[in-house]
Design an enzyme around this catalytic site. Structure first.
Site, PDB file in Angstrom:
ATOM      1  N   SER A 136     -14.052   0.671  -2.658  1.00  0.00           N
ATOM      2  CA  SER A 136     -14.471   2.074  -2.806  1.00  0.00           C
ATOM      3  C   SER A 136     -13.827   2.719  -4.038  1.00  0.00           C
ATOM      4  CB  SER A 136     -14.156   2.874  -1.545  1.00  0.00           C
ATOM      5  OG  SER A 136     -12.784   2.845  -1.236  1.00  0.00           O
ATOM      6  N   ASP A 180      -5.077   3.632  -4.373  1.00  0.00           N
ATOM      7  CA  ASP A 180      -6.192   2.780  -4.780  1.00  0.00           C
ATOM      8  C   ASP A 180      -6.773   3.222  -6.117  1.00  0.00           C
ATOM      9  OD1 ASP A 180      -5.656   1.786  -2.325  1.00  0.00           O
ATOM     10  OD2 ASP A 180      -7.500   2.506  -1.380  1.00  0.00           O
ATOM     11  N   TYR A 229      -4.414   3.746  12.581  1.00  0.00           N
ATOM     12  CA  TYR A 229      -3.934   4.393  11.353  1.00  0.00           C
ATOM     13  C   TYR A 229      -3.577   5.851  11.639  1.00  0.00           C
ATOM     14  CZ  TYR A 229      -4.184   6.151   6.517  1.00  0.00           C
ATOM     15  OH  TYR A 229      -3.911   6.755   5.312  1.00  0.00           O
TER      16      TYR A 229
HETATM   17  P1  ADP Z   1     -12.667  -0.925   0.919  1.00  0.00           P
HETATM   18  O1  ADP Z   1     -12.400   0.158  -0.067  1.00  0.00           O
HETATM   19  O2  ADP Z   1     -11.456  -1.393   1.637  1.00  0.00           O
HETATM   20  O3  ADP Z   1     -13.434  -2.071   0.343  1.00  0.00           O
HETATM   21  P2  ADP Z   1     -14.175   1.180   2.172  1.00  0.00           P
HETATM   22  O4  ADP Z   1     -14.774   1.312   3.515  1.00  0.00           O
HETATM   23  O5  ADP Z   1     -13.181   2.186   1.730  1.00  0.00           O
HETATM   24  O6  ADP Z   1     -13.601  -0.302   2.070  1.00  0.00           O
HETATM   25  O7  ADP Z   1     -15.348   1.210   1.096  1.00  0.00           O
HETATM   26  C1  ADP Z   1     -16.463   0.368   1.205  1.00  0.00           C
HETATM   27  C2  ADP Z   1     -17.727   1.120   0.884  1.00  0.00           C
HETATM   28  O8  ADP Z   1     -17.781   1.457  -0.516  1.00  0.00           O
HETATM   29  C3  ADP Z   1     -18.986   0.293   1.115  1.00  0.00           C
HETATM   30  O9  ADP Z   1     -19.417   0.367   2.462  1.00  0.00           O
HETATM   31  C4  ADP Z   1     -19.985   0.952   0.174  1.00  0.00           C
HETATM   32  O10 ADP Z   1     -20.507   2.136   0.724  1.00  0.00           O
HETATM   33  C5  ADP Z   1     -19.099   1.351  -1.007  1.00  0.00           C
HETATM   34  N1  ADP Z   1     -19.123   0.312  -2.067  1.00  0.00           N
HETATM   35  C6  ADP Z   1     -18.047  -0.286  -2.606  1.00  0.00           C
HETATM   36  N2  ADP Z   1     -18.418  -1.191  -3.549  1.00  0.00           N
HETATM   37  C7  ADP Z   1     -19.752  -1.150  -3.613  1.00  0.00           C
HETATM   38  C8  ADP Z   1     -20.734  -1.856  -4.379  1.00  0.00           C
HETATM   39  N3  ADP Z   1     -20.406  -2.800  -5.267  1.00  0.00           N
HETATM   40  N4  ADP Z   1     -22.036  -1.542  -4.172  1.00  0.00           N
HETATM   41  C9  ADP Z   1     -22.383  -0.605  -3.285  1.00  0.00           C
HETATM   42  N5  ADP Z   1     -21.515   0.074  -2.532  1.00  0.00           N
HETATM   43  C10 ADP Z   1     -20.211  -0.189  -2.670  1.00  0.00           C
HETATM   44 MG    MG Z   2     -11.592   2.059   0.400  1.00  0.00          MG
END
Ligand code: ADP
Ligand code: MG
Length: 393
Positions: A136, A180, A229
């Protein structure tokens, strides 16, 4: 294979090909921003403490071309979905779809008077989603890099990290800390990033060439993580509230020493005390590990990682069978200096510090031994420290 900038060329090819397919042949610009792994300092960020993340070669990619109007036309490769949004109609909160992370950054820019034009953009990446490697923040920072370039705005990584956090907190509605976005925006090649979450001071920490950081994804994803959390955060806040009476300088667990904690233990709930007994020493480990890495003392760095894991397992109680197993197997390898869970816990990833010249055999052995016991889509990623968000030219 990765190129010299650490981004997988196949990812870049896929994203730019999709851009041409959706938005035509005129050449786009590519913004990338890395995911990150936290080397040490777990559950310290919301206690105003220290963390030591490292940006990794897995990244979010935003392939874009500015538009002449105020429309964001976005396409996500991961969801094979296109979404059109009017820049001037964005209001917070705006939901938590994939495009909310992009729109949220545009909204955060506008909220501070930063004017960027509309974009045609393809969003892609190879940070596994929801695995704790911060896909994210990577997406937010790649978006910020794209919007700043399109709007001809100054790239100030610290300001951009704060805007990304604002987007995630207020637009997406996720109560994340600042680590992050900082790791994804501010990191330097070859270095981890020691971050003081209170002052936002940073120190780049060289990662010795003979060490490899290996991310170990257990393949486990737990829904429990969210409620636990919040529960842990509340425990920390209760300890601070108690200790403040009589110790007015205590604003967060960051300000508490072990001596103070032991002296006041009668006044604390026993479970809350246990939680604080993790956070207080854990908060000293990022600086200690930064110094150990700087001195190329990999044995000490590894010991600190092991200590951190045991503390998260026994005192903070946020580990799980999969994280315990994969870190145990890692520690059994002679090439491993130390290993710990990373991220909030209850699944997701662990991280190991390994002799660089033994990385391949380490990864093979650990993966085979883990999979023999647990049937989950685990994966190991050796990682070099990458720079923060940038444009590819
Ligand atoms: P983390 O940050 O630990 O990977 P999060 O739940 O905070 O998990 O964020 C994940 C979300 O961010 C995904 O469900 C999506 O909505 C968005 N996201 C992140 N990377 C992408 C990507 N490459 N393409 C589309 N959406 C993305
Ligand atoms: Mg995240």
């Amino acid at each position: 294979m990765t190129d010299s900038l650490g981004i997988d060329p196949a990812l870049l090819e896929r994203a730019t090909a999709r851009f041409a397919e959706r938005f035509g042949d005129a050449p786009p610009t590519v913004a990338v921003a890395p995911g990150r792994v936290n080397l040490i300092g777990e559950h310290t960020d919301y206690n105003d403490g220290f963390v030591l993340p490292m940006a990794i070669g897995r990244a979010a990619v935003v392939v874009f071309r500015p538009r002449n109007d105020r429309t964001l036309r976005l396409h996500a490769v991961a969801f094979d979905e296109t979404k059109e949004l009017a820049l001037d109609a964005l209001t917070a909160p705006g939901g938590d779809e994939w495009y909310s992370y992009v729109a949220g950054v545009a909204w955060a820019f506008a909220s501070e008077g930063l004017v960027a034009p509309g974009l045609d953009a393809v969003v892609d990446g190879d940070v596994p989603l929801g695995a704790g490697l911060s896909s994210s923040a990577a997406l937010e920072m790649a978006t910020a890099r794209a919007l700043a370039a399109a709007g001809d705005l100054e790239w100030d990584p610290v300001r951009m990290a704060l805007l990304g956090q604002k987007a995630e907190n207020q637009y997406v509605g996720m109560n994340c800390g600042i680590m992050d976005q900082f790791a994804s925006a501010v990191s330097r090649a070859g270095h981890a990033l020691l971050l003081d979450c209170r002052s936002l001071e940073t120190r780049p920490v060289p990662v010795p060439d003979d060490a490899e950081v290996v991310v170990m994804d257990t393949g486990a994803r737990r829904s429990l993580a969210g409620s636990a959390y919040n529960d842990r955060r509340a425990a920390c806040e209760r300890v601070v509230a108690r200790l403040q009476k009589g110790n007015p300088s205590v604003k967060a667990l960051r300000d508490v020493t072990l001596e103070l904690l032991e002296r006041e233990q009668e006044r604390l709930d026993p479970v809350d005390l246990k939680r604080a007994r993790h956070v207080v020493p854990e908060n000293t480990r990022p600086v200690q590990m930064a110094d150990a890495l700087q001195a190329s003392n990999l044995e000490e760095a590894g010991e600190l990682m092991n200590d951190s894991h045991f503390s998260l397992r026994d005192l903070y109680e946020v580990s799980c069978e999969e994280l315990d197993l994969i870190t145990e197997i890692a520690r059994e390898q002679p090439s491993c200096f130390g290993a710990r869970m990373t991220g909030a816990g209850f699944g997701g990833c662990a991280v190991a510090l390994v002799k660089a010249d033994a990385t391949d055999s380490f990864c093979d052995t650990v993966l085979t031994a883990y999979k023999a016991k647990i049937d989950l889509p685990a994966a190991l990623y050796p990682c070099r420290p990458m720079p923060g968000a940038r444009l590819l030219v």
